[in-house]
Design an enzyme around this catalytic site. Sequence first.
Site, PDB file in Angstrom:
ATOM      1  N   ASP A  13       0.812  -1.224   0.000  1.00 55.10           N
ATOM      2  CA  ASP A  13       0.000   0.000   0.000  1.00 55.10           C
ATOM      3  C   ASP A  13       0.845   1.274   0.000  1.00 55.10           C
ATOM      4  OD1 ASP A  13      -2.276  -1.681   0.273  1.00 55.10           O
ATOM      5  OD2 ASP A  13      -1.913  -1.754   2.434  1.00 55.10           O
ATOM      6  N   LYS A  16       2.531   2.179  -5.085  1.00 55.96           N
ATOM      7  CA  LYS A  16       3.268   1.682  -6.258  1.00 55.96           C
ATOM      8  C   LYS A  16       2.498   1.925  -7.550  1.00 55.96           C
ATOM      9  CE  LYS A  16       3.231  -2.388  -4.401  1.00 55.96           C
ATOM     10  NZ  LYS A  16       2.780  -2.078  -3.051  1.00 55.96           N
ATOM     11  N   GLY A  17       1.165   1.795  -7.457  1.00 55.58           N
ATOM     12  CA  GLY A  17       0.328   1.936  -8.649  1.00 55.58           C
ATOM     13  C   GLY A  17       0.505   3.303  -9.281  1.00 55.58           C
ATOM     14  N   ASN A  38      -5.190  -9.814  -4.247  1.00 56.68           N
ATOM     15  CA  ASN A  38      -4.988  -9.321  -2.880  1.00 56.68           C
ATOM     16  C   ASN A  38      -4.445  -7.903  -2.948  1.00 56.68           C
ATOM     17  OD1 ASN A  38      -2.639 -10.334  -4.027  1.00 56.68           O
ATOM     18  ND2 ASN A  38      -1.814 -11.196  -2.146  1.00 56.68           N
ATOM     19  N   GLY A  40      -4.221  -4.008  -4.478  1.00 59.90           N
ATOM     20  CA  GLY A  40      -5.192  -3.010  -4.935  1.00 59.90           C
ATOM     21  C   GLY A  40      -4.447  -1.735  -5.241  1.00 59.90           C
ATOM     22  N   HIS A  41      -4.612  -1.229  -6.445  1.00 60.74           N
ATOM     23  CA  HIS A  41      -3.957   0.023  -6.800  1.00 60.74           C
ATOM     24  C   HIS A  41      -5.022   1.094  -6.936  1.00 60.74           C
ATOM     25  CE1 HIS A  41      -0.522  -2.296  -7.626  1.00 60.74           C
ATOM     26  NE2 HIS A  41      -0.909  -2.771  -8.788  1.00 60.74           N
ATOM     27  N   THR A 128      -6.317 -11.548   2.941  1.00 56.16           N
ATOM     28  CA  THR A 128      -7.394 -10.860   2.233  1.00 56.16           C
ATOM     29  C   THR A 128      -8.520 -11.842   1.884  1.00 56.16           C
ATOM     30  OG1 THR A 128      -6.284 -11.283   0.142  1.00 56.16           O
ATOM     31  CG2 THR A 128      -5.820  -9.174   1.206  1.00 56.16           C
ATOM     32  N   GLN A 223       2.169  -5.841  -3.095  1.00 60.50           N
ATOM     33  CA  GLN A 223       2.527  -5.946  -1.669  1.00 60.50           C
ATOM     34  C   GLN A 223       3.877  -5.249  -1.402  1.00 60.50           C
ATOM     35  OE1 GLN A 223       1.512  -9.322  -3.121  1.00 60.50           O
ATOM     36  NE2 GLN A 223      -0.498  -8.465  -2.841  1.00 60.50           N
ATOM     37  N   GLY A 415       0.510  14.502  -3.045  1.00 59.77           N
ATOM     38  CA  GLY A 415      -0.951  14.514  -3.125  1.00 59.77           C
ATOM     39  C   GLY A 415      -1.405  13.307  -3.917  1.00 59.77           C
TER      40      GLY A 415
HETATM   41  P1  IMP Z   1      -2.848 -12.761   1.532  1.00 56.04           P
HETATM   42  O1  IMP Z   1      -1.865 -12.170   0.584  1.00 56.04           O
HETATM   43  O2  IMP Z   1      -4.280 -12.480   1.187  1.00 56.04           O
HETATM   44  O3  IMP Z   1      -2.598 -14.226   1.773  1.00 56.04           O
HETATM   45  O4  IMP Z   1      -2.621 -12.056   2.971  1.00 56.04           O
HETATM   46  C1  IMP Z   1      -1.422 -12.226   3.710  1.00 56.04           C
HETATM   47  C2  IMP Z   1      -0.995 -10.911   4.382  1.00 56.04           C
HETATM   48  O5  IMP Z   1      -0.586  -9.984   3.404  1.00 56.04           O
HETATM   49  C3  IMP Z   1      -2.117 -10.223   5.181  1.00 56.04           C
HETATM   50  O6  IMP Z   1      -1.555  -9.598   6.308  1.00 56.04           O
HETATM   51  C4  IMP Z   1      -2.647  -9.177   4.216  1.00 56.04           C
HETATM   52  O7  IMP Z   1      -3.237  -8.086   4.877  1.00 56.04           O
HETATM   53  C5  IMP Z   1      -1.350  -8.774   3.528  1.00 56.04           C
HETATM   54  N1  IMP Z   1      -1.549  -8.244   2.171  1.00 56.04           N
HETATM   55  C6  IMP Z   1      -1.801  -8.935   1.049  1.00 56.04           C
HETATM   56  N2  IMP Z   1      -1.904  -8.110  -0.006  1.00 56.04           N
HETATM   57  C7  IMP Z   1      -1.684  -6.868   0.456  1.00 56.04           C
HETATM   58  C8  IMP Z   1      -1.619  -5.581  -0.176  1.00 56.04           C
HETATM   59  O8  IMP Z   1      -1.770  -5.409  -1.376  1.00 56.04           O
HETATM   60  N3  IMP Z   1      -1.375  -4.535   0.663  1.00 56.04           N
HETATM   61  C9  IMP Z   1      -1.176  -4.691   1.996  1.00 56.04           C
HETATM   62  N4  IMP Z   1      -1.207  -5.862   2.610  1.00 56.04           N
HETATM   63  C10 IMP Z   1      -1.463  -6.942   1.858  1.00 56.04           C
END
Ligand code: IMP
Length: 440
Positions: A13, A16-17, A38, A40-41, A128, A223, A415
């Site tokens: 988060d 990066k997007g 998992n 999100g941008h 997620t 991630q 911003g």
């Molecule tokens: P998973 O990737 O859904 O298996 O989640 C494993 C861990 O990675 C959890 O703590 C999620 O909150 C975290 N996580 C997965 N994708 C993201 C992301 O894009 N941003 C922030 N945390 C993420």
Amino acid sequence: MPGIVIVGAQWGDEGKGKITDLLAEQADAVVRFQGGNNAGHTIVRNGKTWKLHLMPSGILQPGTLSVIGNGVVIDPKVLTHEIEELSRSRVDTQWLRISANAHLIMPYHLMLDDAGETKLGKLQIGTTRRGIGPCYADKASRLGIRVQDLLDEKILKKKIVAALEPKRLSLRPFAKDPRLDLQTITEEYLTYGHRIERYISDTSRLVLELLDADKVVVFEGAQGALLDIDHGTYPFVTSSNPIAGAACIGAGVGPKDIDEVWGVTKAYSTRVGAGPFPTELEGTLADEIRERGGEYGTTTGRARRVGWLDLVALRYASRINSLTALAVTKLDVLSGLDTLCVCTRYRGAEGAEFDYFPYHQTVLHHAVGEYVELPGWSEDLTGCRNEDELPAAARDYLQFVADFVRVPVALIGVGPAREEVIWTPASAEMAGGVGRLATA
Ligand code: IMP
């Protein structure tokens, strides 16, 4: 050449997007190499907010190839929905390419992710629940279903049967669930196959051809380094490798094809889900930063945990990624705070001090940050487009970060909109002249 990798240098988060979207303007291709929906941008373009989960950020840039590499796990339901949404908003998806070798998230992966978390109770990871872990587990067990399998009904059905067999016990409570009916799954997935067939290709060859022709290829990580399954805060991590080395594996290129590695970090820290977070803040200051930074998950809507910038972790992320530059986002969010703390050392449970990211999970769980206090600034930064326009205290803050991590700051986010950035002179030094083009 040149290949430019963009990775998260924290817990995801980091923005990066937005950085990828900016570089995509100068790039010939943007390639995602790991993770799935998992991620999100959020990209703000011409006043419109785009929330992408699977699509490479380059998809909004006409003419830039958007590649979903073999290292990504794809939920075809989400993918086809995103394609339809983009088409509805008149975004041309003809530049999308999907690796035939990428693995597919199946309905049982979602069920297993859910059931696994529920079973862990208090010990849960806070995934997620998008089926990411179980899908990568099947890939490693050689029971995965790949994109190319969608093109052959017989093979698809055979592979689903084989994949379901060892899960019989854990999926027993769902025995009568229609989502596990072999025929239903096969038909549903064949339909996805028809919908995405035109995008399926040998993306590794495609990317290598571009690099050979001296085109600019941006590899987009999802991630962040501290969620890396090998180098992150295991087991509170994701199931793939979000670090730069994984760009090679997840896109099918060699290490020598990478020229630049940009690490994206917020000016503070956030984390979603459970796990150690040595600089975590609580109370009104945390609430204030969370609200000002809009720190709620793009994918799950969960409130993010908030903390001071952790330079011990950032220096570690720099090392395991070979960072050549930093992009510091959301500097504007810190405006108005009298004093800013940056963590330069951890203190363990028994008073031991750690200058380096501790390898032992127990140590990390009890570690708390030790801070250097830096003066804050009160000015609104959103109008700044040049480093010189920043207040001296903001410049000093960035300089402290760059000196500590020993990586130059190439880009500063002030911003949410794509034009609300500052390209520093360091960006002009980038291979391929991408930063130079952007600053021109
Ligand atoms: P998973 O990737 O859904 O298996 O989640 C494993 C861990 O990675 C959890 O703590 C999620 O909150 C975290 N996580 C997965 N994708 C993201 C992301 O894009 N941003 C922030 N945390 C993420």
